[in-house]
Design a protein around this motif. Sequence first.
Motif, PDB file in Angstrom:
ATOM      1  N   HIS A  92      47.347  35.194  32.547  1.00  0.00           N
ATOM      2  CA  HIS A  92      46.613  36.418  32.832  1.00  0.00           C
ATOM      3  C   HIS A  92      47.364  37.183  33.916  1.00  0.00           C
ATOM      4  O   HIS A  92      48.330  36.673  34.475  1.00  0.00           O
ATOM      5  CB  HIS A  92      45.176  36.101  33.290  1.00  0.00           C
ATOM      6  CG  HIS A  92      45.157  35.339  34.559  1.00  0.00           C
ATOM      7  ND1 HIS A  92      45.215  33.951  34.605  1.00  0.00           N
ATOM      8  CD2 HIS A  92      45.162  35.757  35.848  1.00  0.00           C
ATOM      9  CE1 HIS A  92      45.231  33.567  35.862  1.00  0.00           C
ATOM     10  NE2 HIS A  92      45.210  34.632  36.644  1.00  0.00           N
ATOM     11  N   THR A  94      42.704  31.958  42.935  1.00  0.00           N
ATOM     12  CA  THR A  94      42.620  33.173  43.746  1.00  0.00           C
ATOM     13  C   THR A  94      41.360  33.981  43.444  1.00  0.00           C
ATOM     14  O   THR A  94      41.131  35.040  44.014  1.00  0.00           O
ATOM     15  CB  THR A  94      43.831  34.103  43.507  1.00  0.00           C
ATOM     16  OG1 THR A  94      43.788  34.536  42.133  1.00  0.00           O
ATOM     17  CG2 THR A  94      45.126  33.391  43.807  1.00  0.00           C
ATOM     18  N   HIS A 101      50.151  35.193  36.063  1.00  0.00           N
ATOM     19  CA  HIS A 101      49.854  33.788  36.375  1.00  0.00           C
ATOM     20  C   HIS A 101      49.817  32.970  35.097  1.00  0.00           C
ATOM     21  O   HIS A 101      48.977  33.220  34.220  1.00  0.00           O
ATOM     22  CB  HIS A 101      48.492  33.674  37.083  1.00  0.00           C
ATOM     23  CG  HIS A 101      48.524  34.191  38.479  1.00  0.00           C
ATOM     24  ND1 HIS A 101      47.381  34.543  39.177  1.00  0.00           N
ATOM     25  CD2 HIS A 101      49.562  34.425  39.320  1.00  0.00           C
ATOM     26  CE1 HIS A 101      47.717  34.960  40.381  1.00  0.00           C
ATOM     27  NE2 HIS A 101      49.041  34.894  40.505  1.00  0.00           N
ATOM     28  N   GLU A 124      49.183  39.532  43.920  1.00  0.00           N
ATOM     29  CA  GLU A 124      48.329  38.751  44.840  1.00  0.00           C
ATOM     30  C   GLU A 124      49.198  38.191  45.966  1.00  0.00           C
ATOM     31  O   GLU A 124      48.927  38.428  47.133  1.00  0.00           O
ATOM     32  CB  GLU A 124      47.631  37.644  44.056  1.00  0.00           C
ATOM     33  CG  GLU A 124      46.699  38.214  42.995  1.00  0.00           C
ATOM     34  CD  GLU A 124      45.477  37.377  42.793  1.00  0.00           C
ATOM     35  OE1 GLU A 124      45.601  36.269  42.243  1.00  0.00           O
ATOM     36  OE2 GLU A 124      44.387  37.809  43.190  1.00  0.00           O
ATOM     37  N   HIS A 154      47.209  40.166  37.357  1.00  0.00           N
ATOM     38  CA  HIS A 154      46.488  40.895  38.409  1.00  0.00           C
ATOM     39  C   HIS A 154      47.291  42.168  38.638  1.00  0.00           C
ATOM     40  O   HIS A 154      48.529  42.119  38.585  1.00  0.00           O
ATOM     41  CB  HIS A 154      46.419  40.061  39.695  1.00  0.00           C
ATOM     42  CG  HIS A 154      45.743  38.749  39.516  1.00  0.00           C
ATOM     43  ND1 HIS A 154      44.420  38.542  39.828  1.00  0.00           N
ATOM     44  CD2 HIS A 154      46.200  37.571  39.008  1.00  0.00           C
ATOM     45  CE1 HIS A 154      44.102  37.284  39.546  1.00  0.00           C
ATOM     46  NE2 HIS A 154      45.165  36.673  39.037  1.00  0.00           N
TER      47      HIS A 154
HETATM   48 ZN   LIG Z   1      45.464  34.750  38.609  1.00  0.00          ZN
END
Ligand SMILES: [Zn+2]
Length: 240
Positions: free
Chosen positions: A94, A178, A119, A106, A96
């Motif tokens: 996925h 996270t 990730h 992140e 961010h």
């Molecule tokens: Zn993530």
Amino acid sequence: TGHDWGYGVEDGPSLWHQNYPIAKGSRQSPIDILPQTASHDPSLGPIALKYDQCTSINIANNGHSVVVEFEDSDDRSVIQGGPLDNPYRLKQFHFHWGGKGCRGSEHTVEGHSYASELHLVHWNAVKYETFGEAATAPDGLAVLGIFLEGSVTDFKSFNPKCLLPSSLHYWTYLGSLTTPPLHESVTWIVLKEPIAVSEKQMSKFRMLLFTGEEEDQRMRMENNFRPPQPLKGRKVRSSN
Ligand SMILES: [Zn+2]
Ligand SMILES: Cc1cc(C)cc(S(N)(=O)=O)c1
């Protein structure tokens, strides 16, 4: 309905500790990586990624990100080597990202954010029966973090193999999920070299929508990243 957390003013990262006290734990992620203070560890071997036989099952907007799930009933897609004691099975990947410009990753590197962060989530199927069990164990998960930076190129498909940069040099440290439940179960492996994505691809992320409390409250999904968390004495190691 849905999650009791988000990235807004009313439910964002600074409030997560109310429902998830571990948010103030001793191995939270992400962190700001300082390359100069990362100790080079010659015992850290290369990471090995076996994604050739990866079988993706679906792609979904889970209300917080876009997620691609993989078939994880055997060891056909695994990460091993580096800081890991055994192979970890690919479960999903996925992203961010930010609303615009270069904020969105992140992890940060000396305060520098990238436009997005991918990730690739893996779990320790040697020691644990299920992903859920591994997700709450200190050596249960291994997440490969890859920075995405805006540039005028295109990338062809979401086969994780072709999403990798040329160099697999990395930083590694012990951290957490996270997003809630923020379990402190992740061995983070963050690649030093980013991959390039075009602004057009980035804009496609931004067209994804968060699912609001009421279906009609469809908010634009952006800024779904948690800011860096305190290191609390942890060591970040660097591959060669
Ligand atoms: Zn993530
Ligand atoms: C809640 C959660 C679940 C999964 C599989 C992965 C993460 S992350 N963003 O730490 O990679 C968070």
